[in-house]
Design a protein around this motif. Structure first.
Motif, PDB file in Angstrom:
ATOM      1  N   PHE A 185       2.028   1.802  -3.744  1.00  0.00           N
ATOM      2  CA  PHE A 185       1.093   2.050  -4.851  1.00  0.00           C
ATOM      3  C   PHE A 185       0.014   3.086  -4.563  1.00  0.00           C
ATOM      4  O   PHE A 185      -0.701   3.492  -5.471  1.00  0.00           O
ATOM      5  CB  PHE A 185       0.436   0.726  -5.273  1.00  0.00           C
ATOM      6  N   THR A 186      -0.133   3.512  -3.316  1.00  0.00           N
ATOM      7  CA  THR A 186      -1.174   4.496  -3.022  1.00  0.00           C
ATOM      8  C   THR A 186      -0.908   5.824  -3.718  1.00  0.00           C
ATOM      9  O   THR A 186      -1.818   6.425  -4.316  1.00  0.00           O
ATOM     10  CB  THR A 186      -1.302   4.709  -1.504  1.00  0.00           C
ATOM     11  N   THR A 227       0.829  -1.209   0.000  1.00  0.00           N
ATOM     12  CA  THR A 227       0.000   0.000   0.000  1.00  0.00           C
ATOM     13  C   THR A 227       0.865   1.262   0.000  1.00  0.00           C
ATOM     14  O   THR A 227       0.508   2.264  -0.627  1.00  0.00           O
ATOM     15  CB  THR A 227      -0.949   0.018   1.202  1.00  0.00           C
ATOM     16  N   ILE A 237      -1.655   5.798  -7.510  1.00  0.00           N
ATOM     17  CA  ILE A 237      -3.100   5.770  -7.740  1.00  0.00           C
ATOM     18  C   ILE A 237      -3.696   7.153  -7.472  1.00  0.00           C
ATOM     19  O   ILE A 237      -4.585   7.617  -8.200  1.00  0.00           O
ATOM     20  CB  ILE A 237      -3.775   4.705  -6.853  1.00  0.00           C
TER      21      ILE A 237
END
Length: 393
Positions: free
Chosen positions: A152-153, A149, A156
Motif C-alpha cells: 500500500f505504500t 506496507t 499512497i
C-alpha cells in the motif's frame, strides 16, 4: 478456560500481534518508493541501500542492548517504549533531508530490535505451553506487516508523495503502543545504585553452550538466505531469465506474502514431533529448493519462488520458536534471544554483500546460487542439532 481468562488471553495475543506487525513494516515500506525518494534527495545507490541495511545492522549490533533494557526497565515497559520509538522514527525520517532520513531509519531499527529481542520473552512468560503456536502467529504477523506496507505504500505515494506514504505507518505503531499499554502492566525494574553501564547482555555460560550456538546458527542461516534472496531475486530474474521489471517485482512480492502461511505451518509441524529436528530438516529442504531450482531449471521459477516464500516464513517462525523452546524461563529466553540475534542478524546483513561480491567476481549467478544451496544445507544441520528436546537452564 473460563470466559474472562479466555478474553484476557485473546487481548494479550492481540497486543503481541500488533507489536509484531510493526517489526518489519517500516523497513519494507521503503522499497516501493525508493526511486522517488532517491530522485528527490539525490541519494547514491549505496546510500539508498543503507536504508534497508541499517535496520538489519541494528538488529545485530543492538540486540544485547535490547536484552539489557528489558532487564533494566521491565520487559513490558521496554516493548512499549520500542513501539513509541518506531512511530517517532517513522515520522522523523520524512521531515527533512538525508540526515533526518538516516537518523529516523536508525531509530526505527533500534526500536524494532527491542521488540525482536523481547517479544519471545513475553510469549514464553504469558503463553507457556502454547508458546510454539503463538510464536508461529507472531512471525506470521511480521510477514503480514511487511506485506501490508509493501502493497500500500506505492498507491499512497501516488496520491500524496513518498513522505506521507512512509509517515502514515506511524499510525500502526501508535495503535500497537496504546493496546500494549492497556493490556500489559508497566513493569519498571528497581534502579540499582551505581548501575550506569549495561552489564554483558549474554552471560558466558550461554555463549559456551553448544545448544545455544545451534539455535543461533539456525537464525544466522535463515537470515543469510532471507536477506540475500530479498536483495537479489529481482535482479537475477531480470538478468538470467529476461523478465521485465514488473514481473520480477511481482515475484519478489509473492516471495514475501507467502511467508505468512509459511509461518503458520510451523506450529502444526511442531505438534507432530517430540522435538523440532524433523521440522527443521523440512524447512531447510524447502529453502534449498529455491536456489537449487533456479540453478538447475530456471524456467520453472514461479514454483521455486513459491516454495522459497513458504520456506522463509517457516524458517523465521522456527528460529524464534527454538529460542523459546530451548529456554527454561524468560530470563534464559532474553539472553538466548540477544545472543542469537546479535550473531544471526550480523550474518544476515553480510550475506547480500557476499552474494553480490561473488556475482561480480564470477560474472554470473551459478556460484551465488550454489553458495545459497550450501547455506540451506548448513541451516538443516544446525536445525537438527537445535531441535533435539533439551532445555537451557
Amino acid at each position: 478456560m473460563n470466559g474472562p481468562l479466555a478474553r484476557g488471553g485473546a487481548l494479550r495475543l492481540a497486543a503481541v500481534l500488533l507489536v509484531a506487525l510493526n517489526l518489519r513494516g517500516a523497513i519494507a515500506a521503503v522499497g516501493p518508493v525508493l526511486p522517488q525518494l532517491r530522485a528527490d534527495l539525490d541519494l547514491s545507490p549505496a546510500a539508498a541501500g543503507l536504508l534497508t541495511t541499517l535496520p538489519v545492522l541494528c538488529f545485530a549490533a543492538l540486540a544485547p542492548a535490547g536484552a539489557w533494557l528489558g532487564r533494566r526497565v521491565g520487559t513490558g515497559t521496554a516493548v512499549l517504549a520500542g513501539m513509541v520509538a518506531v512511530a517517532l522514527g517513522t515520522v522523523l525520517r520524512v521531515l527533512g533531508g538525508p540526515p533526518l532520513l538516516f537518523a529516523g531509519t536508525f531509530l526505527v531499527g533500534a526500536a524494532m530490535t527491542v521488540g525482536n529481542v523481547l517479544l519471545p520473552v513475553v510469549v514464553k512468560r504469558e503463553f507457556g505451553p502454547r508458546a510454539g503456536t503463538v510464536t508461529g502467529l507472531y512471525t506470521a504477523a511480521l510477514a503480514a506487516g511487511a506485506a501490508l506496507t509493501a502493497a500500500f505504500t506505492a498507491p499512497i505515494a501516488v496520491l500524496g508523495g513518498w513522505e506521507p506514504a512512509l509517515a502514515v505507518w506511524a499510525v500502526l505503531a501508535v495503535v500497537a503502543a496504546v493496546v500494549w499499554a492497556g493490556v500489559f502492566p508497566r513493569q519498571v525494574a528497581a534502579v540499582v545504585p551505581g548501575a550506569t553501564a549495561p552489564p554483558p547482555a549474554v552471560p558466558a555460560a550461554v555463549w559456551r553452550s553448544p545448544v545455544a550456538w545451534a539455535v543461533t546458527a539456525v537464525l544466522a542461516m535463515q537470515s543469510a538466505l532471507y536477506y540475500a534472496v530479498t536483495t537479489w531475486l529481482p535482479s537475477l530474474l531480470v538478468e538470467d531469465l529476461a523478465l521485465d521489471l514488473g514481473t520480477a517485482a511481482i515475484a519478489a512480492s509473492a516471495f514475501q506474502v507467502l511467508g505468512i502461511p509459511g509461518a503458520l505451518v510451523v506450529p502444526a509441524l511442531l505438534g507432530r514431533w517430540r522435538g523440532q529436528s524433523g521440522p527443521a530438516a523440512v524447512v531447510a529442504l524447502a529453502w534449498g529448493v529455491l536456489p537449487a531450482g533456479l540453478l538447475l531449471w530456471p524456467a520453472a521459477w514461479p514454483v521455486w519462488v513459491a516454495v522459497g516464500g513458504v520456506a522463509q516464513g517457516a524458517g523465521i517462525s522456527l528460529a524464534f520458536a527454538l529460542v523459546v523452546l530451548r529456554s527454561a524461563d524468560d530470563g534464559v529466553v532474553r539472553r538466548l534471544s540477544g545472543m542469537s540475534q546479535l550473531v544471526g542478524y550480523g550474518v544476515g546483513a553480510v550475506a547480500p554483500l557476499a552474494v553480490g561480491a561473488l556475482y561480480s567476481a564470477t560474472g554470473g549467478w551459478a556460484a551465488p546460487l550454489a553458495l545459497l544451496v550450501a547455506v540451506a544445507v548448513a541451516h538443516g544441520a544446525a536445525g537438527v542439532v537445535a531441535g533435539r528436546p533439551r532445555v537451557l537452564g
